[in-house]
Write a protein that holds these residues in place. Structure first.
Motif, short mmCIF file in Angstrom:
data_model
loop_
_atom_site.label_atom_id
_atom_site.label_comp_id
_atom_site.label_asym_id
_atom_site.label_seq_id
_atom_site.Cartn_x
_atom_site.Cartn_y
_atom_site.Cartn_z
N GLU A 222 0.83 -1.20 0.00
CA GLU A 222 0.00 0.00 0.00
C GLU A 222 0.87 1.25 0.00
N ARG A 223 0.46 2.19 -0.81
CA ARG A 223 1.15 3.48 -0.85
C ARG A 223 0.12 4.56 -0.53
N SER A 224 0.10 4.98 0.71
CA SER A 224 -0.85 5.99 1.15
C SER A 224 -0.29 7.37 0.84
N SER A 225 -1.16 8.23 0.33
CA SER A 225 -0.71 9.57 -0.03
C SER A 225 -1.86 10.55 0.05
N CYS A 226 -1.49 11.82 0.11
CA CYS A 226 -2.46 12.91 0.13
C CYS A 226 -1.79 14.11 -0.53
N HIS A 227 -2.40 14.65 -1.57
CA HIS A 227 -1.79 15.76 -2.27
C HIS A 227 -2.87 16.76 -2.67
N THR A 228 -2.47 18.01 -2.85
CA THR A 228 -3.38 19.10 -3.21
C THR A 228 -3.67 19.06 -4.70
N VAL A 229 -4.96 19.16 -5.04
CA VAL A 229 -5.34 19.14 -6.46
C VAL A 229 -5.90 20.48 -6.91
N ASN A 230 -6.33 21.35 -5.97
CA ASN A 230 -6.83 22.66 -6.36
C ASN A 230 -6.79 23.60 -5.16
N LEU B 250 -4.57 25.61 9.50
CA LEU B 250 -5.80 25.07 8.90
C LEU B 250 -6.88 25.07 9.98
N LEU B 251 -8.04 25.62 9.66
CA LEU B 251 -9.09 25.77 10.67
C LEU B 251 -10.26 24.82 10.48
N LYS B 252 -10.56 24.43 9.24
CA LYS B 252 -11.73 23.61 8.99
C LYS B 252 -11.40 22.50 8.00
N VAL B 253 -12.08 21.36 8.19
CA VAL B 253 -11.93 20.23 7.27
C VAL B 253 -13.31 19.65 7.00
N ARG B 254 -13.55 19.32 5.74
CA ARG B 254 -14.83 18.72 5.37
C ARG B 254 -14.60 17.74 4.22
N PRO B 255 -14.71 16.42 4.46
CA PRO B 255 -14.53 15.44 3.37
C PRO B 255 -15.76 15.36 2.48
N HIS B 256 -15.53 15.06 1.21
CA HIS B 256 -16.61 14.86 0.26
C HIS B 256 -17.24 13.50 0.50
N GLN C 184 -12.73 10.44 -1.32
CA GLN C 184 -11.34 10.71 -1.69
C GLN C 184 -10.98 12.19 -1.71
N LEU C 185 -11.95 13.09 -1.81
CA LEU C 185 -11.68 14.52 -1.81
C LEU C 185 -11.93 15.10 -0.42
N VAL C 186 -11.03 15.99 0.00
CA VAL C 186 -11.13 16.62 1.31
C VAL C 186 -10.87 18.12 1.13
N ALA C 187 -11.79 18.94 1.63
CA ALA C 187 -11.63 20.39 1.58
C ALA C 187 -11.15 20.89 2.94
N CYS C 188 -10.12 21.73 2.92
CA CYS C 188 -9.54 22.29 4.15
C CYS C 188 -9.46 23.81 4.01
N GLY C 189 -9.95 24.52 5.02
CA GLY C 189 -9.93 25.97 5.00
C GLY C 189 -8.88 26.52 5.95
N SER C 190 -8.18 27.57 5.53
CA SER C 190 -7.07 28.11 6.31
C SER C 190 -7.45 29.44 6.95
N SER C 191 -6.54 29.96 7.77
CA SER C 191 -6.77 31.22 8.46
C SER C 191 -6.60 32.44 7.55
N LYS C 192 -6.12 32.23 6.33
CA LYS C 192 -5.93 33.33 5.38
C LYS C 192 -6.97 33.30 4.26
N GLY C 193 -8.08 32.58 4.50
CA GLY C 193 -9.17 32.58 3.54
C GLY C 193 -9.00 31.67 2.35
N THR C 194 -8.02 30.78 2.38
CA THR C 194 -7.75 29.89 1.26
C THR C 194 -8.31 28.51 1.54
N ILE C 195 -8.91 27.90 0.51
CA ILE C 195 -9.44 26.54 0.62
C ILE C 195 -8.56 25.62 -0.22
N TYR C 196 -8.07 24.58 0.41
CA TYR C 196 -7.21 23.60 -0.27
C TYR C 196 -8.02 22.31 -0.47
#
Length: 457
Positions: free
Chosen positions: A37-45, A348-354, A358-370
């Motif tokens: 198994e190769r577990s990974s997590c990377h930013t797509v947008n 990072l202040l907030k997390v919400r999985p789809h 497989q998709l996870v949205a994370c919100g930061s303290s500078k108004g950016t969503i990863y």
């Protein structure tokens, strides 16, 4: 003679080649081994708030679609500027600009989609009001509660409840009150409950003693029950249909040393819920109220939010103050996260999985969503995962109950020893009277002797 020897050696080599099959596949009867198994997590947008850099306070996925609602508010820095009150609806395929701008009368701290109607949203505002929006009608609200029936403090959480109409939701605030609303009539709440644990035995509960609410949890399959996380670190179970204060707030868990930032039931094992606060994330069982059954180690940085993966129900997604997203899988490893991804440098202040897993949205303290994507093994569940996680949770639950029973025995023994070593003395009520009489007689005798001496002089 020489030719005969050459022919014999060639015949020997040919027979040798025929005896050994150089194309033979060895060990073909053995079963195939699955790949490592190769577990990974990377930013797509990445989605950035246009024009300002206010912290992301809430994220919500549309039930059927590829849209993401984000609420932005800066609690510590407020101006009477209309541009600092907007929140946004994003199409995840387009990170250049938001699809719709939500225009509330006050900055939003929470914005949630209606699971029954994918065009309707509700939100909680900085001044204590709650409102409703319809994406088909634009960014202006179609309903806002009046200020005199609103919360006394900012509204941190709003959630839709299970109902026949799909139009009811409830809200919570640091003022310690939970209120239920109907989007068809926002003039007043349909019901309210004060989270006051001081006088559960009495019929009256005071908002002055209420505990500030920092997190809210609701499961649609248990329609009358809900849970709140407080600013003092308690998790309190509530029952909307309770008749007395004791029935309305039947359970309490001492979860964390500070505010409870996240509270969510496991999507498959509803008796178990996740809490995030201070420097740890904990998994609780409703049967064990004195301690959690599983927990992470104490991190060096503060944990800000957490959620279960809706598909891989053994996976916990935790956001940290240092900008990392850590993935904890209870089936693979409980001593450390499977993957820790550094999404950004700010908190990072907030997390919400789809809901796809497989998709996870994370919100930061500078108004950016990863928008991060998990590897396939972290976003899917195997056929044996449910049974394996059941065994783990039952074993840890049983262990905690044994420890609770042992601690009760020790406390009872200590109480008995303390009472046995210091037996209460039996006091005769006439002793004090006799002592008083003897002291009075001795005093009068001394006075008479002094008077006699003065007369003789």
């Amino acid at each position: 003679m020489h030719g005969r020897l050459c022919s014999q050696s060639m015949e020997h080599n040919i027979l040798q080649n025929n005896a050994v099959d150089m194309y033979q596949t060895y060990y073909s009867e053995l079963p195939s081994i699955p790949p490592v198994e190769r577990s990974s997590c990377h930013t797509v947008n990445v989605y950035r708030e246009p024009g300002s850099r206010r912290p992301v306070r809430s994220l919500s996925w549309q039930a059927e679609g590829a849209r993401l609602a984000s609420a932005h508010a800066d609690i510590d820095f407020m101006r009477n500027s209309r541009s600092l009150q907007f929140s946004y609806i994003w199409d995840i395929e387009n990170a250049n600009a938001p699809e719709l701008v939500i225009k509330p009368p006050q900055p939003l701290l929470d914005l949630q989609y209606n699971p029954r109607d994918q065009h309707v949203l509700v939100g909680g505002m900085l001044n204590g009001q709650v409102g409703c929006w319809d994406m088909r009608k634009g960014g202006e609200p179609f309903g806002v509660c009046p200020p005199h029936v609103a919360h006394r403090d900012l509204v941190r959480n709003v959630l839709f409840v299970h109902s026949k109409t799909g139009a009811e939701f409830f809200s919570s605030s640091p003022d310690g009150v939970v209120k239920w609303w109907d989007i068809r009539n926002m003039n007043e709440p349909t019901d309210s409950m004060i989270i006051d644990l001081v006088r559960l035995a009495s019929e009256t509960q005071s908002i002055n003693r209420a505990l500030g609410i920092s997190a809210l949890e609701y499961e649609s399959t248990i329609p009358t029950r809900f849970m709140v996380g407080t600013e003092s670190g308690l998790v309190i179970g509530g029952n909307r249909k309770g008749k007395t204060p004791l029935e309305k707030l039947p359970s309490k868990y001492e979860a964390h040393l500070g505010p409870v930032y996240a509270l969510q039931r496991n999507p498959t094992f509803l008796k178990n819920f996740l809490t995030v606060g201070d420097w740890t994330a904990r998994v609780w069982s409703e049967d064990c109220r004195e301690s959690s059954i599983l927990w992470t180690y104490s991190h060096r940085t503060k944990l800000t939010d957490g959620a279960w993966n809706p598909i891989r129900f053994s996976l916990m997604l935790i956001t940290q103050w240092d900008g990392c997203l850590s993935c904890w899988d209870l089936l693979r490893r409980r001593s450390a996260p499977i993957v820790t991804a550094q999404l950004c440098d700010e908190p990072l202040l907030k997390v919400r999985p789809h809901e796809g897993g497989q998709l996870v949205a994370c919100g930061s303290s500078k108004g950016t969503i990863y928008l991060a994507e998990l590897s396939e093994n972290l976003g899917t569940a195997d056929k044996n995962d449910k049974q394996l996680l059941t065994h783990i949770l039952e074993r840890e639950n049983k262990r905690e109950r044994i420890l609770e029973a042992r601690m009760r025995e020790l406390r009872l023994k200590m109480r008995q020893d303390r009472d046995g070593n210091q037996p209460p003395a039996e006091v005769d009520p006439g002793v004090n009277d006799r002592d008083l009489e003897e002291a009075t007689a001795e005093y009068m005798q001394m006075v008479n002797e002094l008077q006699a001496q003065q007369k003789s002089l």
